[in-house]
Design a protein around this motif. Structure first.
Motif, PDB file in Angstrom:
ATOM      1  N   ASP A  41       1.051  -1.141  -0.057  1.00  0.00           N
ATOM      2  CA  ASP A  41       0.456  -0.007   0.198  1.00  0.00           C
ATOM      3  C   ASP A  41       1.062   1.541  -0.599  1.00  0.00           C
ATOM      4  OD1 ASP A  41      -2.533  -1.154   0.505  1.00  0.00           O
ATOM      5  OD2 ASP A  41      -2.637  -1.436   1.945  1.00  0.00           O
ATOM      6  N   ASN A  42       2.372   1.663   0.783  1.00  0.00           N
ATOM      7  CA  ASN A  42       2.427   2.701   0.947  1.00  0.00           C
ATOM      8  C   ASN A  42       3.316   2.598  -0.359  1.00  0.00           C
ATOM      9  OD1 ASN A  42       1.944   2.680   3.613  1.00  0.00           O
ATOM     10  ND2 ASN A  42       4.182   1.359   4.295  1.00  0.00           N
ATOM     11  N   MET A  43       4.303   1.247  -0.597  1.00  0.00           N
ATOM     12  CA  MET A  43       4.958   1.723  -2.316  1.00  0.00           C
ATOM     13  C   MET A  43       3.306   2.406  -3.055  1.00  0.00           C
ATOM     14  SD  MET A  43       7.494  -0.926  -3.771  1.00  0.00           S
ATOM     15  CE  MET A  43       5.919  -2.562  -3.868  1.00  0.00           C
ATOM     16  N   GLU A  44       2.236   1.693  -2.816  1.00  0.00           N
ATOM     17  CA  GLU A  44       1.828   2.272  -4.389  1.00  0.00           C
ATOM     18  C   GLU A  44       1.423   3.395  -4.168  1.00  0.00           C
ATOM     19  OE1 GLU A  44      -3.155   1.223  -4.937  1.00  0.00           O
ATOM     20  OE2 GLU A  44      -1.734  -0.002  -4.880  1.00  0.00           O
ATOM     21  N   ALA A  45       1.183   4.428  -3.124  1.00  0.00           N
ATOM     22  CA  ALA A  45       0.374   5.715  -2.464  1.00  0.00           C
ATOM     23  C   ALA A  45       1.641   6.353  -3.098  1.00  0.00           C
ATOM     24  CB  ALA A  45      -0.051   5.275  -1.490  1.00  0.00           C
ATOM     25  N   SER A  46       3.405   6.023  -2.998  1.00  0.00           N
ATOM     26  CA  SER A  46       4.180   7.444  -3.080  1.00  0.00           C
ATOM     27  C   SER A  46       4.491   7.114  -4.738  1.00  0.00           C
ATOM     28  CB  SER A  46       5.273   6.995  -2.607  1.00  0.00           C
ATOM     29  OG  SER A  46       5.524   5.654  -2.557  1.00  0.00           O
ATOM     30  N   ALA A  47       4.014   5.841  -5.035  1.00  0.00           N
ATOM     31  CA  ALA A  47       4.655   5.693  -6.656  1.00  0.00           C
ATOM     32  C   ALA A  47       3.515   6.535  -7.440  1.00  0.00           C
ATOM     33  CB  ALA A  47       4.771   4.567  -7.538  1.00  0.00           C
ATOM     34  N   ILE A  48       2.279   6.668  -7.211  1.00  0.00           N
ATOM     35  CA  ILE A  48       0.603   8.005  -7.509  1.00  0.00           C
ATOM     36  C   ILE A  48       1.545   9.428  -7.892  1.00  0.00           C
ATOM     37  CG2 ILE A  48      -1.258   8.529  -7.358  1.00  0.00           C
ATOM     38  CD1 ILE A  48      -1.975   5.354  -6.376  1.00  0.00           C
ATOM     39  N   SER A  49       1.874   9.496  -5.993  1.00  0.00           N
ATOM     40  CA  SER A  49       2.571  10.868  -5.804  1.00  0.00           C
ATOM     41  C   SER A  49       3.284  11.704  -6.690  1.00  0.00           C
ATOM     42  CB  SER A  49       2.782  11.113  -4.649  1.00  0.00           C
ATOM     43  OG  SER A  49       1.640  10.959  -3.010  1.00  0.00           O
ATOM     44  N   LEU A  50       3.881  10.110  -6.796  1.00  0.00           N
ATOM     45  CA  LEU A  50       5.408  10.393  -7.643  1.00  0.00           C
ATOM     46  C   LEU A  50       5.035  11.277  -9.211  1.00  0.00           C
ATOM     47  CD1 LEU A  50       8.279  11.059  -8.440  1.00  0.00           C
ATOM     48  CD2 LEU A  50       8.557   8.811  -8.959  1.00  0.00           C
ATOM     49  N   GLU A  51       4.259  10.000  -9.709  1.00  0.00           N
ATOM     50  CA  GLU A  51       3.392  10.211 -11.264  1.00  0.00           C
ATOM     51  C   GLU A  51       2.532  11.555 -11.686  1.00  0.00           C
ATOM     52  OE1 GLU A  51       2.396   8.991 -14.715  1.00  0.00           O
ATOM     53  OE2 GLU A  51       4.100   8.724 -13.304  1.00  0.00           O
ATOM     54  N   HIS A  52       1.653  11.744 -10.170  1.00  0.00           N
ATOM     55  CA  HIS A  52       1.248  13.296  -9.636  1.00  0.00           C
ATOM     56  C   HIS A  52       2.293  14.593 -10.234  1.00  0.00           C
ATOM     57  CE1 HIS A  52      -3.043  11.282  -8.408  1.00  0.00           C
ATOM     58  NE2 HIS A  52      -2.557  11.002  -9.505  1.00  0.00           N
ATOM     59  N   ALA A  53       2.895  14.141 -10.050  1.00  0.00           N
ATOM     60  CA  ALA A  53       4.535  15.707  -9.043  1.00  0.00           C
ATOM     61  C   ALA A  53       5.167  15.600 -11.352  1.00  0.00           C
ATOM     62  CB  ALA A  53       4.880  14.993  -8.211  1.00  0.00           C
ATOM     63  N   LEU A  54       5.121  14.507 -11.142  1.00  0.00           N
ATOM     64  CA  LEU A  54       5.579  14.549 -12.812  1.00  0.00           C
ATOM     65  C   LEU A  54       4.944  15.416 -13.312  1.00  0.00           C
ATOM     66  CD1 LEU A  54       7.682  11.367 -13.227  1.00  0.00           C
ATOM     67  CD2 LEU A  54       8.531  13.451 -14.032  1.00  0.00           C
ATOM     68  N   GLN A  55       3.128  14.521 -13.503  1.00  0.00           N
ATOM     69  CA  GLN A  55       2.197  15.649 -14.434  1.00  0.00           C
ATOM     70  C   GLN A  55       2.403  17.063 -13.960  1.00  0.00           C
ATOM     71  OE1 GLN A  55      -0.825  13.250 -13.625  1.00  0.00           O
ATOM     72  NE2 GLN A  55      -0.876  11.173 -15.133  1.00  0.00           N
ATOM     73  N   LYS A  56       2.751  17.256 -13.049  1.00  0.00           N
ATOM     74  CA  LYS A  56       2.029  19.003 -12.623  1.00  0.00           C
ATOM     75  C   LYS A  56       3.343  19.511 -13.253  1.00  0.00           C
ATOM     76  CE  LYS A  56      -0.350  18.725  -8.612  1.00  0.00           C
ATOM     77  NZ  LYS A  56      -0.329  18.477  -6.856  1.00  0.00           N
ATOM     78  N   VAL A  57       4.838  19.076 -12.943  1.00  0.00           N
ATOM     79  CA  VAL A  57       5.668  19.705 -13.226  1.00  0.00           C
ATOM     80  C   VAL A  57       5.695  19.401 -15.140  1.00  0.00           C
ATOM     81  CG1 VAL A  57       8.354  19.597 -13.829  1.00  0.00           C
ATOM     82  CG2 VAL A  57       7.311  19.250 -11.316  1.00  0.00           C
ATOM     83  N   SER A  58       5.520  18.472 -15.666  1.00  0.00           N
ATOM     84  CA  SER A  58       5.921  18.520 -17.081  1.00  0.00           C
ATOM     85  C   SER A  58       4.400  19.561 -18.238  1.00  0.00           C
ATOM     86  CB  SER A  58       5.564  17.181 -17.792  1.00  0.00           C
ATOM     87  OG  SER A  58       6.076  16.091 -17.236  1.00  0.00           O
TER      88      SER A  58
END
Length: 215
Positions: A41-58
């Motif tokens: 669960d922790n790994m999944e949640a942090s991966a989603i947060s990273l994906e969202h952060a990438l999208q915001k920067v891009s």
């Protein structure tokens, strides 16, 4: 209370108890499975947060004003924190599986061991590419914001430095795209080797396929 009413309530209570014990077919998770699920669960949640952060920067508009450039730098710093968290959660999951591999397999939880294959070198390469992309973007935007007036005035020296930094950003973005593509190939390969993972993790599957990168 009338006898008929009392008998009905007793019958209803018995029926509800029987339903709770017999209708709920979901087995209770063992302590080992609970731990494994928490790490996942922790790994999944942090991966989603990273994906969202990438999208915001891009998707950020960064070239209009110095203020927007600095706002994007703030987004990048947030993304770097998300990346650190995501990497930490991957390391925690791998450590847990390595230490408990025998117990997981013995309890019929081998699918948690198989998930570790998703976290091999291609994911490491992808995460390193993300780190480089964030770092190069931050340098370019910070320099651009600090020298915004000179850039607009056509200062040749500042422009050369700006162009050099932008070239580095483009290179790091290309490396990220390549690493992301290689990771997707790796993910597809693992999914083909272990088709049972999709059945075991129905709720997570779309996230895993997307980022673990999956997530």
């Amino acid at each position: 209370m009338k006898r008929t009413t009392r008998c009905f309530l007793v019958w209803l209570a018995v029926l509800m108890a029987a339903c709770q014990s017999g209708c709920n077919n979901t087995p209770e998770k063992s302590p080992m499975e609970q731990k494994a699920a928490t790490y996942l669960d922790n790994m999944e949640a942090s991966a989603i947060s990273l994906e969202h952060a990438l999208q915001k920067v891009s998707s950020a508009k960064v070239t209009n004003t110095a203020k927007r450039m600095r706002e994007t730098v703030a987004l990048i710093k947030s993304g770097q924190e998300s990346l650190e968290t995501a990497d930490r959660d991957v390391r925690a999951y791998v450590t847990f599986v390595n230490r408990n591999r025998g117990a997981l397999v013995a309890e019929g939880l081998g699918h948690y061991v198989k998930v570790k294959e998703i976290l091999d070198r291609p994911l490491t390469d992808k995460r390193r590419a993300i780190a480089s992309y964030f770092s190069d973007m931050e340098r370019w935007l910070s320099y651009s914001a600090d020298h915004f007036a000179k850039l607009n005035a056509g200062d040749a020296r500042v422009r050369r430095s700006y162009d050099r930094l932008l070239i580095e950003v483009n290179r790091s973005q290309q490396k990220y795209n390549f690493a992301s593509d290689q990771y997707q190939r790796h993910l597809n390969s693992v999914a083909a080797q272990h088709p049972d993972l999709k059945k075991k993790f129905k709720r997570r599957y779309k996230t895993m396929k997307k980022e673990l990168g999956w997530l």
